[in-house]
Design a protein around this motif. Structure first.
Motif, short mmCIF file in Angstrom:
data_model
loop_
_atom_site.label_atom_id
_atom_site.label_comp_id
_atom_site.label_asym_id
_atom_site.label_seq_id
_atom_site.Cartn_x
_atom_site.Cartn_y
_atom_site.Cartn_z
N TYR A 54 18.86 9.26 -70.49
CA TYR A 54 20.11 8.67 -69.69
C TYR A 54 20.03 7.63 -68.65
O TYR A 54 20.16 7.74 -67.70
CB TYR A 54 21.20 9.44 -69.53
N GLN B 245 21.57 4.47 -68.53
CA GLN B 245 22.47 3.99 -68.14
C GLN B 245 22.91 4.38 -67.04
O GLN B 245 23.68 3.86 -66.77
CB GLN B 245 23.20 4.40 -69.35
N TYR B 246 22.68 6.18 -66.84
CA TYR B 246 23.45 7.19 -65.49
C TYR B 246 22.65 7.21 -64.43
O TYR B 246 22.93 7.44 -62.58
CB TYR B 246 23.88 7.82 -65.97
N SER C 56 25.13 3.74 -62.80
CA SER C 56 26.45 3.39 -62.69
C SER C 56 27.09 4.38 -63.11
O SER C 56 27.28 5.45 -63.24
CB SER C 56 26.31 2.69 -64.00
#
Length: 396
Positions: free
Chosen positions: A184, A186-187, A205
């Protein structure tokens, strides 16, 4: 004239500082002086006691599975009894909890005497497969929990070692930093190597969907059902027979009237000694306990995150100050903060989906306990028959 102006300006700045310091100290004194006597709650203490045997068995299983090859000599396990808080001898523990391990003899070195070893039984291996399945099914929940922990923290970053320390409180898999986090990007961003003391997990994010507390979600759901706007706030329910003094009742009433402050809001502008900061801190405690598996976390563990979540040095007094929201259990010699609303008597009603893992493990344990009880029953019956036969022969 310029000198006098400068002097007056300097005087006013000093006066402002004095007033600010006085107000700060007044707030500190005001909040910290509000004492509520601790009172034992036998039902919530029993909730901790109910899981005592399960947690002990889980500690022993982890000890074996963390070994190279997931095998361990029985005598090594015996030496670690104190660390595992195992009061019985290791051999006694195994006899009382059959079905967890297979026992076999092997040598540590080629020419040494054989020793009794332990390894996971087929039943335990089956449970471990079930555990992996449950983790996989609940991966979105685990990701959201991890994001929430970071989103509530100062600068949205937390030491990786601290997160490893609380993985069991929140239901994270053993190797979540190296198995789950990289999936992940994106996190999460992992900085450094976990276990070396200088590793951190950073939020990449911000997901607005995660930035909604349990209290805010509850108010939104109530508004949807009733059609009436509901203001987010805490559920306060004092245990039967618990009375607050008049001054404390008035303070709690006024404090509850303050606007709810989400634990996901930036709190850097709030005075550490203000009632607003107290409202925000209680919101953070409530959210952390809500995210935990058992809706309760040992106070020493919470203390490790004081800087991350801006807790005061005397943060633990808040749990007794707000006895209608929390209970501070002293069971087992460890202070544990518990969320009252999550329990009915000693039963957890607000169950985390990841507790299915515990349910499966308890099934494994109970199967072994039934097996042992049956063996003891058959043994007693055999002894009774043998005694009766011997008595008959003696009478003849």
């Amino acid at each position: 004239m310029l000198c006098r102006t400068h002097s007056t300006s300097s005087y006013l700045r000093k006066l402002d500082t004095i007033i600010t310091d006085f107000t700060f100290n007044l707030h500190v004194k005001y909040i910290s002086s509000l004492k509520v006597a601790w009172r034992k709650d036998p039902k919530l203490d029993r909730a901790i006691e109910n899981d005592k045997r399960y947690k002990l068995c889980a500690r022993v299983v982890r000890e074996v599975l963390n070994e190279p090859g997931q095998v361990i000599p029985l005598r090594y396990l015996e030496k670690r009894r104190q660390r595992m808080r195992l009061h019985d001898k290791a051999k006694t523990f195994l006899s009382r909890n059959p079905g967890l391990f297979d026992q076999y003899y092997d040598r540590i070195k080629p020419k040494t005497d054989p020793l009794l070893f332990l390894r996971a039984s087929n039943r335990l291996k089956k449970f471990l497969d079930e555990e992996e399945r449950i983790f996989k099914e609940n991966e979105p929940l685990i990701v959201s929990k991890l994001c929430k922990l970071l989103m509530m923290s100062k600068n949205n970053v937390i030491s990786a070692d601290k997160l490893l320390h609380v993985k069991r409180e929140f239901g994270f898999p053993n190797e979540f930093l190296v198995s789950l986090v990289p999936r992940y990007p994106q996190y999460f961003r992992l900085i450094g190597c976990p276990g070396e003391g200088k590793s951190f997990l950073e939020l990449v994010s911000w997901n607005p969907e995660f930035a909604e507390s349990v209290i805010e979600r509850r108010a939104k759901e109530e508004a949807r059902l009733t059609g009436i706007r509901v203001r987010p706030n805490f559920n306060v329910k004092l245990p039967p027979g618990f009375k607050l003094k008049k001054g404390m009742r008035e303070w709690v009433r006024d404090w509850l009237e303050l606007e709810y402050i989400s634990p996901y809001e930036d709190a850097s502008h709030l005075d550490q000694a203000s009632r607003e900061m107290e409202k925000r801190t209680i919101g953070v405690f409530h959210e952390l306990l809500s995210l935990s598996l058992y809706k309760g976390i040992p106070v020493p563990i919470l203390g490790k995150f004081s800087d991350d979540y801006r807790f005061s040095n005397e943060f633990s007094s808040a749990f007794t100050r707000h006895s209608g929201i929390f209970y501070l259990s002293l069971k087992g010699g460890i202070k544990t903060a518990m969320l009252r609303e999550a329990y009915r008597d000693d039963k957890l009603i607000d169950r985390d989906p990841l507790l299915e893992i515990k349910d499966k493990f308890v099934e494994l344990l109970e199967e072994g306990w039934r097996q042992r009880a049956e063996q003891l029953r058959l043994r007693r019956e055999q002894i009774k028959r043998d005694t009766e036969v011997l008595a008959m022969k003696t009478s003849e």
